[in-house]
Design an enzyme around this catalytic site. Structure first.
Site, PDB file in Angstrom:
ATOM      1  N   HIS A  34     -24.784 -57.050 -34.427  1.00 44.93           N
ATOM      2  CA  HIS A  34     -25.664 -57.999 -33.739  1.00 44.93           C
ATOM      3  C   HIS A  34     -24.854 -58.868 -32.773  1.00 44.93           C
ATOM      4  O   HIS A  34     -25.316 -59.183 -31.669  1.00 44.93           O
ATOM      5  CB  HIS A  34     -26.367 -58.911 -34.750  1.00 44.93           C
ATOM      6  CG  HIS A  34     -27.238 -58.191 -35.750  1.00 44.93           C
ATOM      7  ND1 HIS A  34     -26.930 -58.112 -37.090  1.00 44.93           N
ATOM      8  CD2 HIS A  34     -28.411 -57.531 -35.594  1.00 44.93           C
ATOM      9  CE1 HIS A  34     -27.878 -57.433 -37.719  1.00 44.93           C
ATOM     10  NE2 HIS A  34     -28.784 -57.068 -36.842  1.00 44.93           N
ATOM     11  N   GLN A 153     -35.565 -45.919 -32.136  1.00 42.39           N
ATOM     12  CA  GLN A 153     -36.197 -47.194 -31.773  1.00 42.39           C
ATOM     13  C   GLN A 153     -35.919 -47.552 -30.309  1.00 42.39           C
ATOM     14  O   GLN A 153     -36.835 -47.962 -29.567  1.00 42.39           O
ATOM     15  CB  GLN A 153     -35.664 -48.286 -32.695  1.00 42.39           C
ATOM     16  CG  GLN A 153     -36.047 -49.698 -32.321  1.00 42.39           C
ATOM     17  CD  GLN A 153     -35.587 -50.694 -33.364  1.00 42.39           C
ATOM     18  OE1 GLN A 153     -36.217 -50.842 -34.378  1.00 42.39           O
ATOM     19  NE2 GLN A 153     -34.477 -51.383 -33.109  1.00 42.39           N
TER      20      GLN A 153
HETATM   21  P1  AMP Z   1     -31.831 -55.064 -37.274  1.00 46.41           P
HETATM   22  O1  AMP Z   1     -31.552 -56.496 -37.548  1.00 46.41           O
HETATM   23  O2  AMP Z   1     -31.163 -54.116 -38.221  1.00 46.41           O
HETATM   24  O3  AMP Z   1     -33.301 -54.776 -37.059  1.00 46.41           O
HETATM   25  O4  AMP Z   1     -31.140 -54.744 -35.876  1.00 46.41           O
HETATM   26  C1  AMP Z   1     -31.391 -55.541 -34.750  1.00 46.41           C
HETATM   27  C2  AMP Z   1     -30.745 -54.900 -33.551  1.00 46.41           C
HETATM   28  O5  AMP Z   1     -29.344 -54.751 -33.789  1.00 46.41           O
HETATM   29  C3  AMP Z   1     -31.288 -53.487 -33.270  1.00 46.41           C
HETATM   30  O6  AMP Z   1     -31.415 -53.319 -31.869  1.00 46.41           O
HETATM   31  C4  AMP Z   1     -30.223 -52.606 -33.839  1.00 46.41           C
HETATM   32  O7  AMP Z   1     -30.154 -51.332 -33.225  1.00 46.41           O
HETATM   33  C5  AMP Z   1     -28.975 -53.417 -33.547  1.00 46.41           C
HETATM   34  N1  AMP Z   1     -27.872 -53.013 -34.430  1.00 46.41           N
HETATM   35  C6  AMP Z   1     -27.890 -52.973 -35.779  1.00 46.41           C
HETATM   36  N2  AMP Z   1     -26.712 -52.497 -36.247  1.00 46.41           N
HETATM   37  C7  AMP Z   1     -25.946 -52.225 -35.159  1.00 46.41           C
HETATM   38  C8  AMP Z   1     -24.633 -51.699 -34.959  1.00 46.41           C
HETATM   39  N3  AMP Z   1     -23.870 -51.349 -35.979  1.00 46.41           N
HETATM   40  N4  AMP Z   1     -24.193 -51.551 -33.693  1.00 46.41           N
HETATM   41  C9  AMP Z   1     -24.972 -51.892 -32.632  1.00 46.41           C
HETATM   42  N5  AMP Z   1     -26.210 -52.397 -32.755  1.00 46.41           N
HETATM   43  C10 AMP Z   1     -26.698 -52.560 -33.991  1.00 46.41           C
END
Ligand code: AMP
Length: 280
Positions: A34, A153
Site C-alpha cells: 500500500h 481487479q
Molecule cells: P487491499 O487493501 O488488499 O484491498 O489492497 C488495496 C490496494 O493495494 C489494491 O489496489 C491492491 O492491488 C494493492 N496491493 C495490495 N497488495 C499489494 C502488493 N503486494 N503490491 C502492490 N499493490 C498491492
C-alpha cells in the site's frame, strides 16, 4: 492529515477542491505494498495535488463464509502509516455510511469478472465494482492507483472507467514482494510459521512458468501442468485456480503471446492467497 468518516463530508470536500486528487482505495491493514501505491500517488499528484487514501472493509465484496469478520482492522497503526506517508486525506467511512439497508443499485462488470477469482468468489467483483464506483463519486479523483497484485481487479477497474465514462486515469503499480518472493498481502498475517514458509510456492511456480516461456515453452496447458505439479510439493497447499490469460481482456489463451499473464489462487491451509506474473 485530514480524516473524513462520513459520505456527506467527503462529497462536500471533493466538490470544494480546486487541485488534482489521486485516490488509493484500500481495505486497510496497510503494508509496504500500500505504501508503494501511496508513493506513486504522490508522484502523480505533484506538490499541489491531494493524495487520498480510503480504508473500508467492504462487506459487499466478501462472499458468505469468507473472512469479513476476522479481516484485520488495525485502525491506529493504519492512521500512523498514512500520516508518515504524507497522505492528505484519509477517508474512513463506517459501513452504514456507504450502504443503505434497502439499497438496490449495484455495479456489475459482466465479462472480465466471470473467470478466475470471479468464478471462485461469486459476488466479489460486484461488491468491488459497486464500492469503487461509490468512492469515485464521493471523492472525485482525477487518478486512481491500484496494485497489479490484484490483476483481475485492475483490469476490471480499467473497464469500469471505460464503459461508464469516468474521467479518471487508472494507474497500475507492480507487485511489492518480500525478499523470498511472497507478494505482500494483508492476509499473509493469517499464516503460521510453516504456512509462511510454504506460501513462497505461489511466486516460485510463477517464476518457473516465466522461465519455461523464456526457454521456448508456449503451451498454456503444459505451463499450467508444471505449476500444478510444483505447487503440489507444498504439503498444505491446494490450488484454487491457475489461468493463463490475455493481460487486457483476461480471455484464456492456449498459446502464450506477448502480454499473456499467469494468474493463480492457492490455499495454504485455510488461507487463500493470489499472485500473478507477466509471462512474455
Ligand atoms: P487491499 O487493501 O488488499 O484491498 O489492497 C488495496 C490496494 O493495494 C489494491 O489496489 C491492491 O492491488 C494493492 N496491493 C495490495 N497488495 C499489494 C502488493 N503486494 N503490491 C502492490 N499493490 C498491492
Amino acid at each position: 492529515m485530514r480524516i473524513i468518516e462520513t459520505a456527506e463530508a467527503a462529497h462536500h470536500h471533493s466538490r470544494a477542491r480546486a487541485t488534482q486528487a489521486v485516490l488509493v482505495p484500500t481495505m486497510g491493514a496497510l503494508h509496504r505494498g500500500h505504501a508503494e501505491l501511496i508513493r506513486v500517488a504522490h508522484e502523480r499528484a505533484g506538490v499541489d495535488g491531494e493524495v487520498v487514501v480510503s480504508i473500508f472493509v467492504n462487506p459487499l465484496q466478501f462472499e458468505p463464509g469468507s473472512d469479513f469478520d476476522k479481516y484485520p482492522r488495525p485502525q491506529e497503526a493504519d492512521e500512523q502509516i498514512c500520516r508518515a506517508a504524507g497522505v492528505d486525506l484519509l477517508f474512513r467511512p463506517r459501513a452504514n455510511e456507504m450502504y443503505f439497508d434497502d439499497g438496490s443499485v449495484f455495479v456489475e462488470e459482466t465479462k472480465l469478472s466471470r473467470g478466475l477469482c470471479g468464478a471462485s468468489r461469486p459476488g466479489h467483483f460486484r461488491g468491488v465494482c459497486t464500492v469503487v464506483t461509490k468512492l469515485f463519486h464521493l471523492l472525485a479523483p482525477d487518478t486512481a492507483v491500484f496494485g497489479e497484485k490484484d490483476f483481475q481487479q485492475l483490469a476490471i477497474m480499467r473497464r469500469i472507467v471505460r464503459d461508464l465514462n469516468f474521467s479518471i486515469e487508472i494507474v497500475g503499480v507492480p507487485t511489492v514482494r518480500e525478499s523470498d518472493g511472497l507478494a505482500l498481502s494483508s492476509r499473509n498475517r493469517y499464516l503460521d510459521e510453516s504456512g509462511r514458509a510454504e506460501a513462497t510456492i505461489l511466486s516460485r511456480a510463477l517464476e518457473q512458468a516465466k522461465e519455461l516461456v523464456a526457454r521456448g515453452e508456449c503451451s498454456a496447458a503444459r505451463l499450467i501442468a508444471s505449476a500444478v505439479e510444483m505447487i503440489a510439493s507444498a504439503k498444505s497447499s491446494r490450488v484454487d485456480y491457475i489461468g493463463i490469460v490475455d493481460g487486457e481482456t483476461l480471455e484464456p489463451t492456449e498459446v502464450v503471446r506477448p502480454d499473456a499473464r499467469m494468474l493463480l489462487a492457492v490455499f495454504i491451509g485455510t488461507t487463500r492467497l493470489i499472485d500473478n506474473i507477466r509471462l512474455a
